[in-house]
Design an enzyme around this catalytic site. Structure first.
Site, PDB file in Angstrom:
ATOM      1  N   THR A  66       0.815  -1.210   0.000  1.00 51.55           N
ATOM      2  CA  THR A  66       0.000   0.000   0.000  1.00 51.55           C
ATOM      3  C   THR A  66       0.852   1.264   0.000  1.00 51.55           C
ATOM      4  O   THR A  66       1.974   1.253   0.516  1.00 51.55           O
ATOM      5  CB  THR A  66      -0.896  -0.016   1.258  1.00 51.55           C
ATOM      6  OG1 THR A  66      -1.537   1.250   1.394  1.00 51.55           O
ATOM      7  CG2 THR A  66      -0.082  -0.262   2.527  1.00 51.55           C
ATOM      8  N   ASP A  67       0.274   2.361  -0.495  1.00 48.00           N
ATOM      9  CA  ASP A  67       0.983   3.649  -0.427  1.00 48.00           C
ATOM     10  C   ASP A  67       1.006   4.197   0.995  1.00 48.00           C
ATOM     11  O   ASP A  67       1.739   5.145   1.285  1.00 48.00           O
ATOM     12  CB  ASP A  67       0.333   4.665  -1.387  1.00 48.00           C
ATOM     13  CG  ASP A  67      -1.134   4.968  -1.077  1.00 48.00           C
ATOM     14  OD1 ASP A  67      -1.716   4.337  -0.178  1.00 48.00           O
ATOM     15  OD2 ASP A  67      -1.697   5.859  -1.758  1.00 48.00           O
ATOM     16  N   GLU A  68       0.190   3.606   1.898  1.00 49.86           N
ATOM     17  CA  GLU A  68       0.124   4.141   3.267  1.00 49.86           C
ATOM     18  C   GLU A  68       1.445   3.964   4.019  1.00 49.86           C
ATOM     19  O   GLU A  68       1.664   4.619   5.034  1.00 49.86           O
ATOM     20  CB  GLU A  68      -1.021   3.482   4.057  1.00 49.86           C
ATOM     21  CG  GLU A  68      -2.367   3.779   3.444  1.00 49.86           C
ATOM     22  CD  GLU A  68      -3.540   3.566   4.383  1.00 49.86           C
ATOM     23  OE1 GLU A  68      -3.336   3.368   5.586  1.00 49.86           O
ATOM     24  OE2 GLU A  68      -4.680   3.599   3.896  1.00 49.86           O
ATOM     25  N   TYR A 107      -2.133  -0.524  10.890  1.00 48.23           N
ATOM     26  CA  TYR A 107      -2.213  -1.212   9.585  1.00 48.23           C
ATOM     27  C   TYR A 107      -0.994  -0.883   8.732  1.00 48.23           C
ATOM     28  O   TYR A 107      -0.309  -1.786   8.237  1.00 48.23           O
ATOM     29  CB  TYR A 107      -3.502  -0.800   8.854  1.00 48.23           C
ATOM     30  CG  TYR A 107      -3.470  -1.119   7.370  1.00 48.23           C
ATOM     31  CD1 TYR A 107      -3.509  -2.430   6.908  1.00 48.23           C
ATOM     32  CD2 TYR A 107      -3.376  -0.093   6.416  1.00 48.23           C
ATOM     33  CE1 TYR A 107      -3.455  -2.722   5.540  1.00 48.23           C
ATOM     34  CE2 TYR A 107      -3.332  -0.381   5.050  1.00 48.23           C
ATOM     35  CZ  TYR A 107      -3.362  -1.696   4.621  1.00 48.23           C
ATOM     36  OH  TYR A 107      -3.312  -1.990   3.277  1.00 48.23           O
ATOM     37  N   LYS A 147       2.099  -3.262   7.301  1.00 42.62           N
ATOM     38  CA  LYS A 147       2.413  -3.453   5.871  1.00 42.62           C
ATOM     39  C   LYS A 147       3.852  -2.998   5.597  1.00 42.62           C
ATOM     40  O   LYS A 147       4.568  -3.613   4.791  1.00 42.62           O
ATOM     41  CB  LYS A 147       1.438  -2.666   4.994  1.00 42.62           C
ATOM     42  CG  LYS A 147       0.015  -3.174   4.996  1.00 42.62           C
ATOM     43  CD  LYS A 147      -0.164  -4.569   4.410  1.00 42.62           C
ATOM     44  CE  LYS A 147       0.030  -4.648   2.921  1.00 42.62           C
ATOM     45  NZ  LYS A 147      -0.326  -5.983   2.374  1.00 42.62           N
TER      46      LYS A 147
HETATM   47  P1  NAD Z   1      -9.631  -7.496   1.845  1.00 40.43           P
HETATM   48  O1  NAD Z   1      -9.686  -7.199   3.293  1.00 40.43           O
HETATM   49  O2  NAD Z   1     -10.828  -7.239   0.999  1.00 40.43           O
HETATM   50  O3  NAD Z   1      -9.234  -9.036   1.615  1.00 40.43           O
HETATM   51  C1  NAD Z   1      -8.230  -9.660   2.360  1.00 40.43           C
HETATM   52  C2  NAD Z   1      -8.341 -11.158   2.129  1.00 40.43           C
HETATM   53  O4  NAD Z   1      -7.274 -11.788   2.866  1.00 40.43           O
HETATM   54  C3  NAD Z   1      -9.660 -11.772   2.619  1.00 40.43           C
HETATM   55  O5  NAD Z   1     -10.174 -12.653   1.645  1.00 40.43           O
HETATM   56  C4  NAD Z   1      -9.266 -12.514   3.880  1.00 40.43           C
HETATM   57  O6  NAD Z   1     -10.071 -13.649   4.144  1.00 40.43           O
HETATM   58  C5  NAD Z   1      -7.823 -12.910   3.580  1.00 40.43           C
HETATM   59  N1  NAD Z   1      -7.031 -13.110   4.804  1.00 40.43           N
HETATM   60  C6  NAD Z   1      -6.948 -12.283   5.876  1.00 40.43           C
HETATM   61  N2  NAD Z   1      -6.160 -12.838   6.827  1.00 40.43           N
HETATM   62  C7  NAD Z   1      -5.711 -14.027   6.327  1.00 40.43           C
HETATM   63  C8  NAD Z   1      -4.873 -15.049   6.830  1.00 40.43           C
HETATM   64  N3  NAD Z   1      -4.323 -14.973   8.046  1.00 40.43           N
HETATM   65  N4  NAD Z   1      -4.611 -16.121   6.041  1.00 40.43           N
HETATM   66  C9  NAD Z   1      -5.175 -16.214   4.799  1.00 40.43           C
HETATM   67  N5  NAD Z   1      -6.009 -15.300   4.289  1.00 40.43           N
HETATM   68  C10 NAD Z   1      -6.277 -14.198   5.041  1.00 40.43           C
HETATM   69  O7  NAD Z   1      -8.358  -6.708   1.299  1.00 40.43           O
HETATM   70  P2  NAD Z   1      -8.141  -5.957  -0.099  1.00 40.43           P
HETATM   71  O8  NAD Z   1      -8.678  -4.588   0.004  1.00 40.43           O
HETATM   72  O9  NAD Z   1      -8.559  -6.842  -1.184  1.00 40.43           O
HETATM   73  O10 NAD Z   1      -6.540  -5.846  -0.085  1.00 40.43           O
HETATM   74  C11 NAD Z   1      -5.742  -6.907  -0.602  1.00 40.43           C
HETATM   75  C12 NAD Z   1      -4.279  -6.522  -0.445  1.00 40.43           C
HETATM   76  O11 NAD Z   1      -4.019  -5.312  -1.147  1.00 40.43           O
HETATM   77  C13 NAD Z   1      -3.859  -6.262   0.998  1.00 40.43           C
HETATM   78  O12 NAD Z   1      -2.570  -6.783   1.170  1.00 40.43           O
HETATM   79  C14 NAD Z   1      -3.853  -4.757   1.130  1.00 40.43           C
HETATM   80  O13 NAD Z   1      -2.918  -4.336   2.090  1.00 40.43           O
HETATM   81  C15 NAD Z   1      -3.446  -4.344  -0.266  1.00 40.43           C
HETATM   82  N6  NAD Z   1      -3.935  -3.023  -0.718  1.00 40.43           N
HETATM   83  C16 NAD Z   1      -5.267  -2.704  -0.614  1.00 40.43           C
HETATM   84  C17 NAD Z   1      -5.712  -1.479  -1.106  1.00 40.43           C
HETATM   85  C18 NAD Z   1      -7.164  -1.068  -1.040  1.00 40.43           C
HETATM   86  O14 NAD Z   1      -7.488   0.077  -1.348  1.00 40.43           O
HETATM   87  N7  NAD Z   1      -8.081  -1.950  -0.654  1.00 40.43           N
HETATM   88  C19 NAD Z   1      -4.802  -0.584  -1.683  1.00 40.43           C
HETATM   89  C20 NAD Z   1      -3.447  -0.952  -1.751  1.00 40.43           C
HETATM   90  C21 NAD Z   1      -3.033  -2.186  -1.280  1.00 40.43           C
HETATM   91  O1  DAU Z   2      -4.174   3.930   0.329  1.00 40.79           O
HETATM   92  C1  DAU Z   2      -4.378   2.556   0.248  1.00 40.79           C
HETATM   93  C2  DAU Z   2      -5.222   2.079   1.412  1.00 40.79           C
HETATM   94  O2  DAU Z   2      -6.551   2.559   1.166  1.00 40.79           O
HETATM   95  C3  DAU Z   2      -5.228   0.563   1.566  1.00 40.79           C
HETATM   96  O3  DAU Z   2      -3.929   0.132   1.886  1.00 40.79           O
HETATM   97  C4  DAU Z   2      -6.214   0.130   2.665  1.00 40.79           C
HETATM   98  O4  DAU Z   2      -6.272  -1.283   2.709  1.00 40.79           O
HETATM   99  C5  DAU Z   2      -7.587   0.678   2.326  1.00 40.79           C
HETATM  100  O5  DAU Z   2      -8.486   0.376   3.368  1.00 40.79           O
HETATM  101  C6  DAU Z   2      -7.525   2.204   2.129  1.00 40.79           C
HETATM  102  O6  DAU Z   2      -7.266   2.887   3.387  1.00 40.79           O
HETATM  103  P1  DAU Z   2      -8.038   4.231   3.787  1.00 40.79           P
HETATM  104  O7  DAU Z   2      -7.958   4.406   5.245  1.00 40.79           O
HETATM  105  O8  DAU Z   2      -7.607   5.379   2.944  1.00 40.79           O
HETATM  106  O9  DAU Z   2      -9.530   3.808   3.301  1.00 40.79           O
HETATM  107  P2  DAU Z   2     -10.977   3.985   3.972  1.00 40.79           P
HETATM  108  O10 DAU Z   2     -11.966   3.553   2.938  1.00 40.79           O
HETATM  109  O11 DAU Z   2     -11.067   3.395   5.323  1.00 40.79           O
HETATM  110  O12 DAU Z   2     -11.079   5.563   4.112  1.00 40.79           O
HETATM  111  C7  DAU Z   2     -10.921   6.437   3.003  1.00 40.79           C
HETATM  112  C8  DAU Z   2     -11.003   7.868   3.527  1.00 40.79           C
HETATM  113  O13 DAU Z   2     -12.346   8.132   3.947  1.00 40.79           O
HETATM  114  C9  DAU Z   2     -10.131   8.132   4.740  1.00 40.79           C
HETATM  115  O14 DAU Z   2      -9.626   9.461   4.658  1.00 40.79           O
HETATM  116  C10 DAU Z   2     -11.090   8.008   5.922  1.00 40.79           C
HETATM  117  C11 DAU Z   2     -12.406   8.483   5.341  1.00 40.79           C
HETATM  118  N1  DAU Z   2     -13.636   7.864   5.872  1.00 40.79           N
HETATM  119  C12 DAU Z   2     -13.702   6.492   5.921  1.00 40.79           C
HETATM  120  C13 DAU Z   2     -14.854   5.872   6.393  1.00 40.79           C
HETATM  121  C14 DAU Z   2     -14.910   4.359   6.479  1.00 40.79           C
HETATM  122  C15 DAU Z   2     -14.720   8.659   6.228  1.00 40.79           C
HETATM  123  O15 DAU Z   2     -14.661   9.905   6.148  1.00 40.79           O
HETATM  124  N2  DAU Z   2     -15.856   8.025   6.680  1.00 40.79           N
HETATM  125  C16 DAU Z   2     -15.959   6.676   6.787  1.00 40.79           C
HETATM  126  O16 DAU Z   2     -17.017   6.176   7.246  1.00 40.79           O
END
Ligand code: NAD
Ligand code: DAU
Length: 353
Positions: free
Chosen positions: A136-138, A161, A165
């Site tokens: 992630t970019d975080e 989180y 990562k």
């Molecule tokens: P998600 O939470 O939707 O899915 C995570 C999956 O991992 C689920 O299917 C869960 O069952 C599985 N999992 C969790 N713990 C596990 C364990 N101990 N063993 C096996 N499986 C397990 O997540 P996502 O949003 O699809 O993100 C996927 C990946 O991409 C993550 O590594 C996340 O850090 C990264 N990522 C997400 C975003 C985003 O915006 N969602 C952005 C950048 C990177």
């Molecule tokens: O940048 C990549 C990341 O983006 C991933 O690594 C994470 O897995 C993914 O969850 C996401 O993280 P964020 O914290 O940015 O996403 P989230 O959807 O939780 O929140 C997006 C923005 O919206 C953040 O600034 C918080 C705000 N927010 C979120 C929720 C859930 C609100 O204002 N209200 C809300 O109810």
């Protein structure tokens, strides 16, 4: 020659399921999906490909090293795409434990098992093998009003989180440097699209709006995220694992910087058109400003020029086209939404007592 086998961890999650669907639909490989099925994992997201002869699911916790080893040696993968993680920042504030376990120890286990497996490969098999860590970019922390995250930006994670990562990224880097594991890392910005769990901003807003509930915006809604459509991210991941160079890091992003308030207003405006309320009413009336997230990063923005230049990837969707597809998908997939929201009531997460 037999099709190559790719292991995808976290393939029942939001991004992982998109990766699995794309890989199977390409017809070019077999996929073994390793997933624990936490609250965030849902096999219904894979219904369109579950009957394929090229697909196999294994319910395994990546923290269980013995089971993981058994499956890796049984599958004999040409490549591993590692997405399994605890992914929600607010949940990491409430309880970091699972984040440390899965994201750090789980990644360590997968690296160690992959190292054992890789050390037994030779010739073309060893040359082809790749370990791709999806991150992630975080990990880079928060930006001010200007500037972009590049692959050289120092790590400054601010939430449990992102710290977990960042730790897993550093382990992957060390396994490349020390053991010659052919590993790559990608750091991506915020994804949105179909099948995203409705704890994340965009599906949460759609869900709350349709339910007639208050739409919570943290703080003043001025925080900025750089949104990328999940299909574009999954294509980037395929490009990286096929053509990326071991030891390299690739930033992935959509050049779609928006404040949270702009995102929510766009969704409300589209819903006003697609699911009109009574005369004169707008979903925007449901917006409620609530207590800010502790340690809330102000701005994320990705410089994706490296992957664009070296691997010729670029996003196909604009925010306008992607968000329209996303909203239409949620409107016509209420059964999927109900099945996942049974595990989460939509209550506020991540506020310190
Ligand atoms: P998600 O939470 O939707 O899915 C995570 C999956 O991992 C689920 O299917 C869960 O069952 C599985 N999992 C969790 N713990 C596990 C364990 N101990 N063993 C096996 N499986 C397990 O997540 P996502 O949003 O699809 O993100 C996927 C990946 O991409 C993550 O590594 C996340 O850090 C990264 N990522 C997400 C975003 C985003 O915006 N969602 C952005 C950048 C990177
Ligand atoms: O940048 C990549 C990341 O983006 C991933 O690594 C994470 O897995 C993914 O969850 C996401 O993280 P964020 O914290 O940015 O996403 P989230 O959807 O939780 O929140 C997006 C923005 O919206 C953040 O600034 C918080 C705000 N927010 C979120 C929720 C859930 C609100 O204002 N209200 C809300 O109810």
């Amino acid at each position: 020659m037999d099709k190559e086998t790719i292991i995808v961890t976290g393939g029942a999650g939001f991004i992982g399921s998109e990766v699995v669907r794309q890989l199977i639909q390409s017809g070019e490989c077999s996929v073994v999906n390793i997933d624990k099925l936490t609250y965030a994992g849902n096999l219904k997201s894979l219904a369109s490909i579950e009957d394929s002869d090229d697909y196999r699911f294994c319910q395994i916790d990546i923290c269980d090293k013995d089971q993981l080893r058994e499956e890796v040696f049984r599958s004999r993968p040409t490549r591993i795409m590692h997405l399994a993680a605890e992914s929600h920042v607010d949940r990491s504030i409430d309880g970091p434990d699972d984040f440390i376990r899965t994201n750090i120890i789980g990644t360590y286990n997968l690296l160690e098992v992959s190292r054992e497996y890789f050390s037994g490969l030779s010739g073309e098999e060893a040359e082809l093998f790749r370990f791709h860590h999806v991150s992630t970019d975080e990990v880079y922390g928060s930006l001010g009003e200007t500037g972009l995250f590049t692959e050289e930006t120092p790590y400054r994670p601010n939430s449990p989180y992102s710290a977990s990562k960042a730790s897993s990224d550093q382990l992957v880097r060390a396994w490349y440097k020390t053991y010659g594991m052919p590993a790559l890392i990608s750091n991506c910005s915020n994804n949105y699209g179909p099948y995203q769990y409705p704890e994340k901003l965009i599906p949460l807003v759609i869900h709350k709006a349709l339910a007639g509930d208050p739409i919570p915006i943290y703080g003043r809604g001025e925080n900025i995220r750089d949104w990328l459509y999940v299909g574009d991210h999954a294509r980037a991941l395929q490009t990286i694992i096929k053509n990326g160079e071991p030891g390299q890091v690739y930033n992935v992003g959509g050049k779609n910087e928006m404040t949270n308030l702009q995102v929510v207003a766009t969704i409300c405006g589209m819903l006003d058109d697609l699911r009109p309320l009574h005369d004169g009413e707008s979903y925007e009336d449901q917006i409620e400003f609530v207590t800010d997230r502790p340690g809330h990063d102000m701005r994320y923005a990705i410089d994706a020029s490296k992957i664009e230049r070296t691997l010729k990837w670029s996003p196909a969707e604009t925010f306008e086209s992607g968000i329209k597809k996303t909203i239409e998908w949620y409107l016509s997939n209420q059964i999927w939404c109900e099945s996942v929201t049974q595990k989460y009531s939509g209550k506020r997460l991540g506020v310190l007592a």
